[in-house]
Design a protein around this motif. Structure first.
Motif, short mmCIF file in Angstrom:
data_model
loop_
_atom_site.label_atom_id
_atom_site.label_comp_id
_atom_site.label_asym_id
_atom_site.label_seq_id
_atom_site.Cartn_x
_atom_site.Cartn_y
_atom_site.Cartn_z
N THR A 12 9.19 -15.09 -46.81
CA THR A 12 10.47 -14.16 -46.53
C THR A 12 11.64 -15.20 -46.79
O THR A 12 12.68 -14.41 -47.12
N ASN A 13 11.64 -16.39 -46.61
CA ASN A 13 12.72 -17.27 -46.95
C ASN A 13 13.31 -17.45 -48.51
O ASN A 13 14.18 -17.72 -48.79
N LEU A 17 18.71 -11.18 -48.51
CA LEU A 17 18.77 -10.51 -47.04
C LEU A 17 18.47 -9.18 -47.49
O LEU A 17 17.61 -8.33 -46.65
N TRP A 18 18.97 -8.32 -48.65
CA TRP A 18 18.78 -7.12 -48.83
C TRP A 18 17.18 -6.66 -49.21
O TRP A 18 16.79 -5.77 -48.87
N GLN A 19 16.49 -7.76 -50.06
CA GLN A 19 15.31 -7.60 -50.32
C GLN A 19 14.25 -7.67 -49.01
O GLN A 19 13.48 -6.63 -48.80
N HIS A 20 14.65 -8.41 -48.18
CA HIS A 20 13.94 -8.56 -46.84
C HIS A 20 14.00 -7.33 -46.12
O HIS A 20 13.00 -6.76 -45.74
N GLU A 21 15.25 -6.90 -45.83
CA GLU A 21 15.55 -5.77 -45.05
C GLU A 21 14.76 -4.41 -45.88
O GLU A 21 14.30 -3.74 -45.20
N THR A 94 20.72 -1.49 -53.93
CA THR A 94 21.52 -0.22 -53.70
C THR A 94 22.78 -0.55 -52.86
O THR A 94 23.58 0.41 -52.34
N ARG A 95 23.36 -1.74 -52.62
CA ARG A 95 24.39 -2.06 -51.74
C ARG A 95 25.67 -1.30 -52.22
O ARG A 95 26.51 -0.70 -51.57
N ALA A 96 26.19 -1.56 -53.61
CA ALA A 96 27.10 -0.76 -54.21
C ALA A 96 27.09 0.55 -54.09
O ALA A 96 28.31 1.20 -53.69
N LEU A 97 25.98 1.28 -54.37
CA LEU A 97 25.70 2.75 -54.26
C LEU A 97 25.96 3.10 -52.72
O LEU A 97 26.65 4.15 -52.83
N LEU A 98 25.66 2.34 -51.78
CA LEU A 98 25.89 2.81 -50.45
C LEU A 98 27.32 2.73 -50.23
O LEU A 98 27.61 3.73 -49.76
N GLU A 99 27.99 1.77 -50.63
CA GLU A 99 29.61 1.63 -50.19
C GLU A 99 30.37 2.96 -50.92
O GLU A 99 31.26 3.30 -50.34
N GLU A 100 29.70 3.21 -52.13
CA GLU A 100 30.47 4.46 -52.73
C GLU A 100 29.78 5.76 -52.39
O GLU A 100 30.17 6.75 -52.76
#
Length: 251
Positions: A12-13, A17-21, A94-100
């Motif tokens: 996991t290291n 972070l987003w991939q782990h989540e 998907t981080r930017a898509l979520l923000e938008e």
């Protein structure tokens, strides 16, 4: 690169972070017991280490389709060695898509654009045994000579829980997996009943009318790739690159 279940859980290291989540959310979904995920073969594939996983960048970028094309090529070369419930699961950044606050319609457009752009990078000709017209009941998305049932889940789904996932998720299930899971086999008919029952319980609404058997006369595989919260479907298949080329070559 392609990951196994053990690769991710033991290293996991090495993940962002987003991939782990994303993987943890998927693992929780597969391990849920109170209201089990409807896809029995998918759960079996996960538990028995038959699934393979990959991560791609923001799906609006050219890099992401380059990455997906590479993952599909590599996966097609090893999929038959992974087990009878094989699938490739792709988690998108998907981080930017979520923000938008991207809508379901926005994700649907993005999904089909991803398939079209990835198809353009296909190094192999379309398989001769798969129709080139998406309106044909036996059409399926293909890459590097392999046919796949494509599946999409998004963070924007609010009603159809089976199509909700906190990240944009793409899954590619090889067509050969369904050789023993179809309407012509007792096992296929049995497992269909189980999946449909669990699907209604999981979603809390009737199954989408587009869900049919591959090859069934009124079936359109492309309609099942992306299901909306309601029962609507697009008027025509957005996978037009091959379809238009095929029509232009007809006498």
């Amino acid at each position: 690169m392609l990951y196994t279940k053990e690769d991710i859980e033991n290293h996991t290291n090495n993940l962002e972070l987003w991939q782990h989540e994303a993987y943890e959310q998927f693992s929780d979904m597969m391990n849920q017991r109170e209201t089990p995920y409807p896809c029995v073969p998918g759960i079996q594939g996960f538990m028995k280490n038959m699934l393979r996983f990959g991560f791609v960048d923001d799906p609006r970028t050219n890099d992401s389709t380059n990455q997906l094309a590479r993952l599909l090529k590599d996966y097609g070369e090893i999929s038959r060695d992974t087990g009878n419930y094989a699938s490739l699961v792709i988690f998108c950044d998907t981080r930017a898509l979520l923000e938008e606050q991207t809508t379901i319609d926005g994700y649907e457009d993005l999904f089909w654009n991803t398939l079209n752009e990835t198809h353009k990078k296909d190094p192999a000709p379309w398989p001769e045994d798969i129709p080139k017209d998406p309106e044909d009941p036996s059409w399926e998305f293909c890459f590097n000579g392999e046919a796949y049932f494509a599946f999409c889940a998004t963070p924007a789904h609010e009603i159809r829980n089976s199509r909700f996932f906190p990240f944009l998720l793409l899954a590619f299930q090889p067509r050969w997996v369904f050789d023993e899971i179809n309407d012509s086999t007792p096992f296929g008919r049995k497992i269909k009943k189980v999946i449909r029952k669990r699907l209604v319980e999981y979603d809390g609404i009737p199954t989408h009318p587009a869900l049919k058997w591959y090859g069934q006369k009124d079936n359109h595989e492309w309609k099942q790739y992306f299901l909306k919260d309601d029962e609507s479907t697009l008027p025509k298949c957005p996978f037009t690159s091959l379809k238009n080329k095929w029509k232009s070559l007809r006498p």
